[in-house]
Scaffold this active site. Structure first.
Site, PDB file in Angstrom:
ATOM      1  N   LYS A  74      34.020 -39.398  43.091  1.00 50.13           N
ATOM      2  CA  LYS A  74      35.443 -39.477  43.414  1.00 50.13           C
ATOM      3  C   LYS A  74      36.237 -39.293  42.138  1.00 50.13           C
ATOM      4  O   LYS A  74      36.066 -40.039  41.176  1.00 50.13           O
ATOM      5  CB  LYS A  74      35.767 -40.848  44.021  1.00 50.13           C
ATOM      6  CG  LYS A  74      37.177 -40.962  44.560  1.00 50.13           C
ATOM      7  CD  LYS A  74      37.399 -40.039  45.758  1.00 50.13           C
ATOM      8  CE  LYS A  74      37.476 -40.775  47.067  1.00 50.13           C
ATOM      9  NZ  LYS A  74      37.410 -39.909  48.238  1.00 50.13           N
ATOM     10  N   ARG A 116      53.796 -21.850   5.978  1.00 51.30           N
ATOM     11  CA  ARG A 116      54.080 -21.686   7.396  1.00 51.30           C
ATOM     12  C   ARG A 116      54.091 -23.052   8.059  1.00 51.30           C
ATOM     13  O   ARG A 116      53.673 -24.050   7.477  1.00 51.30           O
ATOM     14  CB  ARG A 116      53.023 -20.792   8.068  1.00 51.30           C
ATOM     15  CG  ARG A 116      51.617 -21.365   8.029  1.00 51.30           C
ATOM     16  CD  ARG A 116      50.638 -20.570   8.914  1.00 51.30           C
ATOM     17  NE  ARG A 116      49.335 -21.231   8.925  1.00 51.30           N
ATOM     18  CZ  ARG A 116      48.297 -20.848   9.666  1.00 51.30           C
ATOM     19  NH1 ARG A 116      48.405 -19.796  10.469  1.00 51.30           N
ATOM     20  NH2 ARG A 116      47.162 -21.500   9.632  1.00 51.30           N
ATOM     21  N   GLN A 137      41.091 -24.260  10.688  1.00 48.94           N
ATOM     22  CA  GLN A 137      39.692 -24.697  10.657  1.00 48.94           C
ATOM     23  C   GLN A 137      39.480 -25.761   9.574  1.00 48.94           C
ATOM     24  O   GLN A 137      38.760 -26.748   9.790  1.00 48.94           O
ATOM     25  CB  GLN A 137      38.759 -23.513  10.370  1.00 48.94           C
ATOM     26  CG  GLN A 137      38.500 -22.598  11.560  1.00 48.94           C
ATOM     27  CD  GLN A 137      39.470 -21.448  11.656  1.00 48.94           C
ATOM     28  OE1 GLN A 137      40.623 -21.560  11.243  1.00 48.94           O
ATOM     29  NE2 GLN A 137      39.018 -20.339  12.210  1.00 48.94           N
TER      30      GLN A 137
END
Lengths: 287, 287, 287, 287
Positions: free
Chosen positions: D12, D171, D214
């Site tokens: 469930k 950035r 990364q």
């Protein structure tokens, strides 16, 4: 404590590309969502941020668009393989490429050749893996919502002190099919193979007199294998979309399988695999 | 400062009811999402929490299920009117009832009479209002995604110092139609009327050589009015689902209307009303 | 039959702009979703596709980014007004501009000045209208989920033959607040005004001993008006997120307001307006 | 062709349970979404529909509610283990139980003890496995959205003929963290362990001067392992939520890292595992 890098991969997810092909007045539309994932010699980028092995995900996106133009888009399995081979074949650090594609289908609207309407809620899917050990393709679909309004029972189940469910000899059985199937051999025509597998799923759902959703699942998987010799393994995830018969007795009304409440949560979830006994090893196919 | 209660309403939203009708082996499925909203003499409940005028939303839910059994579900407009009349007619404090219904369509799966698959991504809708001033019905649909791969231009637009868009004589025009239409007279057959209006929307979208999405919107609304004398007003909300031609020149490839990026956000949004000059007053129809 | 164009508008929806301001090492982030809508002399574009009055939605998007740079982004209400005034003031065909903004808030992560984490599930909102009749601003919030675990009753309600709900003297009251408030006067500091209104909503929800969600709604709206003299009208949409006490008696367990099932659908939906008796006319503020 | 049943499980999904504990006036709320999955001797139900080994998913739901009452809900890991042990320990056909829980957090609203507001967009997660080979727990979180507005570079990457991306020395780096961590040993206090791991993720994200996502991923995983000796493996899935600097030069404006477009799709997706070299075998922990 020595810490090491385990399995890893990276890529550009969900590049949306639409190709229009014009055969005179009769246009054709291919509408895809492409996700590429690369892995290989990627230790340095994780440890020191040296990106020399990293083909930018932006480049992967560009490649999707350029390949759509250069090669056209036929069956999504072919397009996925084309992209995966390219990444493995041209980047020395890339040892493994996984390309997953979703396809949205359009049907013609009206009698001209350039007007279309989105067809259905269903999405066709595939995942292609290419690495030194070979090529693997899983095809599938999701979002296929089906319902049988009879020929479904559920009784004879295990009971414990928390069981209150009553047995039933007639219920609605409804689910939203998510199915994936692995190919032992690549078919000559991916589209034809997909069509057959899809038809087998629908036919088995319709035809099976069901004593449990597990039984229906097995019937659906078996039917695909029976109809498609190129397919060696089928995985199904079937939510049991409960339709509860509403108790109308308070209002002096009976309800003999006529009025149902369509429930959202919780829901049953039945997952299973049906495969040929002699299916070859899956390798990374399902990753 | 004197503070007063302004417009208010309450109800049960999203009651999911499924009716199965069995004609021998041939079953029929109606699958609805019903939202009821009541208003009237509700000042006391807001000011003091006296609930004597408040029919519980739970009762509204029960009524949906009981009426589905007692009266069956035909056209959603009829079912909405039935419910709205009931609430206004039986609760003295309720002066106004609004019942909104969504319908999800199913098509037969296979050759037996009891297996079905959800059809399309589109939802049929209606809103019925009943109060002392009369009865009003707005019908509609949403989620109808359409695309023309040519016969769409966009040029000659206003420009200012922030304009960088280039003019185009050929572009993809795609939208997800949300349409609602108001009835001056109730049609004999709601289903037939809906089918005609839907067909008019699709035909007008396909047939219109478009210089702007606004022009297409007006053509779609006008066509509905032309085909359906019982409809006096059409409202359309059309997102411009941009498909941008991808610049492939960096890769030495041209792209003459072949490869497109399907964008998510931002998107244009064009909304407008088309109506008969002699349309009767709308009253609360659009609320 | 004479067909005419009714109310219409168009614009660019959901332009996502993020502004980073650097005060030495301490950066500040503003994260907005801006939707502009213009209307005016737009009959020709609908009838013939003549776009000479149509400032492209692409230009509207560019304007959002350019204005973010030229003027910076302070309170979203100020930025919305700035944009709306610009479109009405510089495009002769544009008679009316509506600019809606959503703001997502970030909080600092860690001790440096440039790392942030998204705060909360709540969205701050505003809608500014500028036309020849003046300027109007509605501010608000949505996605504010609140729950009282006691001090909520529901009894004494109207009953009919479909009523099965039992009365309760103690229940959970939970809702997801969507609130908007109209300003009679523009506050000196929008941010301060928003903070006070938000606090008033939360305080009224917490402090009200509730006999119905309608009563709580009125208390919340009244509290905003009491705390914020610049606000003349509050509109609230409050879903009743039902928490049902689970019947555990089958398992030999009592459940005295301890274990609840949080339901999805259906849900109650309570909507209402609270306003000053002397509130000025709303005009297009709520459109 | 011989067809066989492969791996399968059922259960469930998404049982929503809320527990209110009352310590005088100070209430406490636990708000969970519980998904149970059982597997074992289930061949017959798939092949013939014999349900004698199948404990109904409805019973699993009941068990969640009954256990919430009988045992209370502490750390979700403890509750998941309790349920999983129960299913394996009481149903002879059940060889393996997997219980996954999501927790939504609430914070106090105001000064009374019974009013709450949902905190944050983040969800705490866990998955517990119990079978004959032992017990395994993976904890985690998802929906944690973070952003660094500087200290992120991306350059020196691999280039091919489809590369157009320019290198950048500054950035925005933004992601929505989905993290899971496996325990070699069960901690004395799950809540304390979760808090430490979460803090480690946030601190590593804030503190890492990033040359690639990364690298940040590896730093985040390593930090968790460094801070939490009971954790032996961390898996992270980090979408690169691109923020593109908008080119404002057309409008005579520079843009030195100030105005960004927050993009939806496509997005980078970085996935990786960081683990102790001596981590014990994972067994079914990640399934």
């Amino acid at each position: 404590m020595v810490v090491v890098l385990g399995p890893n991969r990276y890529g550009k997810a969900e590049t949306r590309v639409v190709q229009v092909t014009r055969h005179g007045d009769a246009h054709r539309v291919k509408d895809l969502n492409v996700s590429a994932t690369l892995s290989g010699d990627m230790t340095e980028v994780h440890l020191s941020g040296d990106n020399s092995a990293v083909l930018p995900t932006d480049t992967q996106k560009n490649t999707v668009y350029a390949f759509a133009k250069k090669h056209g888009i036929g069956a999504i399995e072919d397009f996925a393989l084309l992209l995966a081979r390219h990444f493995v074949g041209t980047q020395s650090a890339v040892r493994h490429a996984r390309v997953a594609i979703e396809e949205y289908t359009w049907e013609r609207n009206g009698s001209n050749g350039h007007s279309f309407a989105r067809a259905g809620r269903e999405t066709r899917t595939c995942v292609a893996h290419v690495d030194g050990s070979g090529e693997r393709v899983v095809s599938g679909l999701r979002g296929l919502v089906v319902m049988n309004t009879t020929n479904s029972e559920f009784w004879g189940f295990a009971k414990d002190k928390y069981t209150t469910l009553t047995e039933t000899r007639d219920r609605i059985l409804a689910t939203e099919v998510a199915a994936s199937w692995r190919h032992a051999d690549f078919p000559t025509y991916w589209d034809k193979s997909h069509e057959t597998a899809r038809w087998a799923l629908l036919a088995a759902f319709a035809d099976t007199y069901s004593l449990s959703l597990q039984q229906t699942l097995y019937a659906m998987g078996s039917r695909v294998l029976a109809e498609c010799p190129e397919i060696c393994e089928v995985r199904l995830s079937l939510p049991n979309k409960h339709h509860f018969e509403v108790d109308l007795s308070h209002f002096g009304l009976d309800n003999d399988g006529e009025i149902f409440l369509a429930a959202d949560r919780p829901y049953g979830l039945i997952e299973g695999t049906v495969l040929r006994e002699d299916a070859p090893a899956a390798g990374p196919a399902w990753e």
